[in-house]
Design a protein around this motif. Structure first.
Motif, PDB file in Angstrom:
ATOM      1  N   LYS A  53      84.924   3.016  99.794  1.00 35.86           N
ATOM      2  CA  LYS A  53      84.829   1.962  98.520  1.00 35.86           C
ATOM      3  C   LYS A  53      83.323   1.363  98.575  1.00 35.86           C
ATOM      4  N   VAL A  54      82.718   1.217  97.197  1.00 35.54           N
ATOM      5  CA  VAL A  54      81.468   0.351  97.298  1.00 35.54           C
ATOM      6  C   VAL A  54      81.871  -1.220  97.417  1.00 35.54           C
ATOM      7  N   THR A  55      81.268  -1.710  98.484  1.00 36.41           N
ATOM      8  CA  THR A  55      81.326  -2.911  98.575  1.00 36.41           C
ATOM      9  C   THR A  55      80.252  -3.850  97.997  1.00 36.41           C
ATOM     10  N   ASP A  56      79.104  -3.259  98.033  1.00 33.47           N
ATOM     11  CA  ASP A  56      78.189  -4.155  97.428  1.00 33.47           C
ATOM     12  C   ASP A  56      76.889  -3.076  97.095  1.00 33.47           C
ATOM     13  N   HIS A  64      69.406  -0.887  92.749  1.00 31.86           N
ATOM     14  CA  HIS A  64      69.875   0.388  92.572  1.00 31.86           C
ATOM     15  C   HIS A  64      69.130   1.150  93.653  1.00 31.86           C
ATOM     16  N   GLN A  65      68.630   0.319  94.798  1.00 26.10           N
ATOM     17  CA  GLN A  65      68.063   0.848  96.060  1.00 26.10           C
ATOM     18  C   GLN A  65      69.120   1.238  97.007  1.00 26.10           C
ATOM     19  N   MET A  66      70.171   0.498  97.367  1.00 29.24           N
ATOM     20  CA  MET A  66      71.109   0.691  98.559  1.00 29.24           C
ATOM     21  C   MET A  66      72.419   0.634  98.025  1.00 29.24           C
ATOM     22  N   SER A  67      73.454   1.240  98.522  1.00 25.22           N
ATOM     23  CA  SER A  67      74.869   1.111  98.270  1.00 25.22           C
ATOM     24  C   SER A  67      75.422   0.936  99.568  1.00 25.22           C
ATOM     25  N   ARG A 118      85.194  -7.560  94.191  1.00 25.43           N
ATOM     26  CA  ARG A 118      84.352  -6.725  93.175  1.00 25.43           C
ATOM     27  C   ARG A 118      82.928  -6.409  93.741  1.00 25.43           C
ATOM     28  N   ALA A 119      82.553  -5.321  93.714  1.00 28.30           N
ATOM     29  CA  ALA A 119      81.277  -5.184  94.255  1.00 28.30           C
ATOM     30  C   ALA A 119      80.123  -5.818  93.500  1.00 28.30           C
ATOM     31  N   ARG A 120      79.325  -6.539  94.286  1.00 28.04           N
ATOM     32  CA  ARG A 120      78.188  -7.464  93.911  1.00 28.04           C
ATOM     33  C   ARG A 120      76.941  -6.428  93.919  1.00 28.04           C
ATOM     34  N   VAL A 121      75.814  -6.968  93.033  1.00 28.20           N
ATOM     35  CA  VAL A 121      74.655  -6.557  92.901  1.00 28.20           C
ATOM     36  C   VAL A 121      73.892  -7.512  93.502  1.00 28.20           C
ATOM     37  N   TRP A 122      73.115  -7.352  94.593  1.00 32.71           N
ATOM     38  CA  TRP A 122      72.232  -8.384  95.120  1.00 32.71           C
ATOM     39  C   TRP A 122      70.704  -7.928  94.650  1.00 32.71           C
TER      40      TRP A 122
END
Length: 305
Positions: A163-166, A170-173, A262-266
């Motif tokens: 599962k995608v956590t964060d 759009h550089q790291m997952s 819910r996955a966050r975008v940092w």
């Protein structure tokens, strides 16, 4: 869902074999597990996992394989059926493993030719750990460089059940297989390679003692100490004698309520790369080290693989 439970170990190929073995045993805090295999060394941490790192002597540095745990033999067999139905290339069909610690497992290739092992019934360490001033417990996470961030994330989520956590823009997952924020993460790059390998310590005090140990051995920290935004973990990065980047870490975030997450975008800004503001963003030297050398993977590798 394949039913992957946790990250077991990482296996690396290195031309700097003897020097790296000495470093991980005498400086980094791991214990070498006795083995009769020539040109291969296995290392355990303070936890029950049989080994969390293995080194294989070879002509060029690279990834040998990454191992994840499963509950039992049935889970491994079912995973093989699912992988075959999705046309994933299986390198070793389910069977009893011929490596230190044994167990029952299989190996397959991900879309970028990384060799991945799924295993169960691996021996656990029952001997008493001899405490040092720094005691890596287990492998906390691994980060891989990828040429296709979206494609590799799709494979690890849709096929393997992560599962995608964060996201870090759009550089790291950051991907999880249990409550831990991430067991594996992927960084967009111009080539595939190992980015870094993180070993878990029990406290920030141990992280600081670990820094002192490595300094005493004549190596300087590559990045850190600091505290990440994604994962909220304390970190300090180093480069080992074979060129691989490794990290001491502790206090990685856990996901307690899956239904609410819910996955966050940092944003990739200095105060989120290091919340303390001590380390700041990685230096050009650190970024170059974490980029590693291009690794074509298992299919076109030399005979050691």
């Amino acid at each position: 869902m394949l039913g992957i439970t946790h990250l077991r170990h990482i296996s690396l190929i290195t031309p700097n074999f003897e020097e790296q073995v000495a470093f991980y045993e005498n400086t980094w805090g791991l214990d070498k597990v006795d083995t009769l295999e020539e040109d291969t060394a296995y290392f355990r941490g303070a936890g029950p996992e049989h080994h969390i790192l293995s080194l294989h002597k070879g002509e060029k540095a690279g990834l040998h394989h990454i191992a994840f745990g499963m509950v039992d033999k049935n889970a491994v067999d079912q995973a093989a059926e699912i992988l075959q139905s999705k046309n994933v290339q299986i390198v070793d069909q389910p069977g009893y493993l011929d490596e230190a610690g044994g167990g029952y497992g299989l190996r397959f290739l991900d879309p970028e030719n990384r060799l991945i092992e799924l295993s169960a019934w691996v021996e656990v360490q029952t001997s008493i750990w001899s405490n040092k001033n720094v005691d890596p417990v287990k492998l906390n996470h691994v980060v891989m460089n990828t040429k296709d961030l979206d494609g590799i994330v799709e494979f690890y989520t849709d096929v393997l059940g992560f599962k995608v956590t964060d996201w870090s823009e759009h550089q790291m997952s950051f991907l999880r297989c249990n409550k831990k924020h991430h067991s594996i993460a992927f960084n967009q790059a111009s080539h595939t390679s190992v980015n870094h390998i993180a070993y878990e310590l029990d406290s920030v005090n141990e992280v600081m003692r670990g820094i002192a140990n490595v300094r005493e051995a004549g190596l300087k920290e590559l990045w850190g100490p600091g505290r990440h935004g994604p994962g909220d973990n304390i970190f300090c990065y180093f480069q080992d004698t074979g060129g691989f980047v490794m990290e001491y870490t502790c206090y990685l975030e856990t996901i307690e309520d899956e239904s609410e997450w819910r996955a966050r975008v940092w944003k990739r800004v200095p105060h989120l790369m290091d919340q303390w503001g001590i380390a700041g963003p990685p230096t050009p030297e650190a970024r170059k080290a974490m980029a590693g050398e291009p690794d074509p993977g298992w299919v076109v590798a030399d005979s050691i693989r």
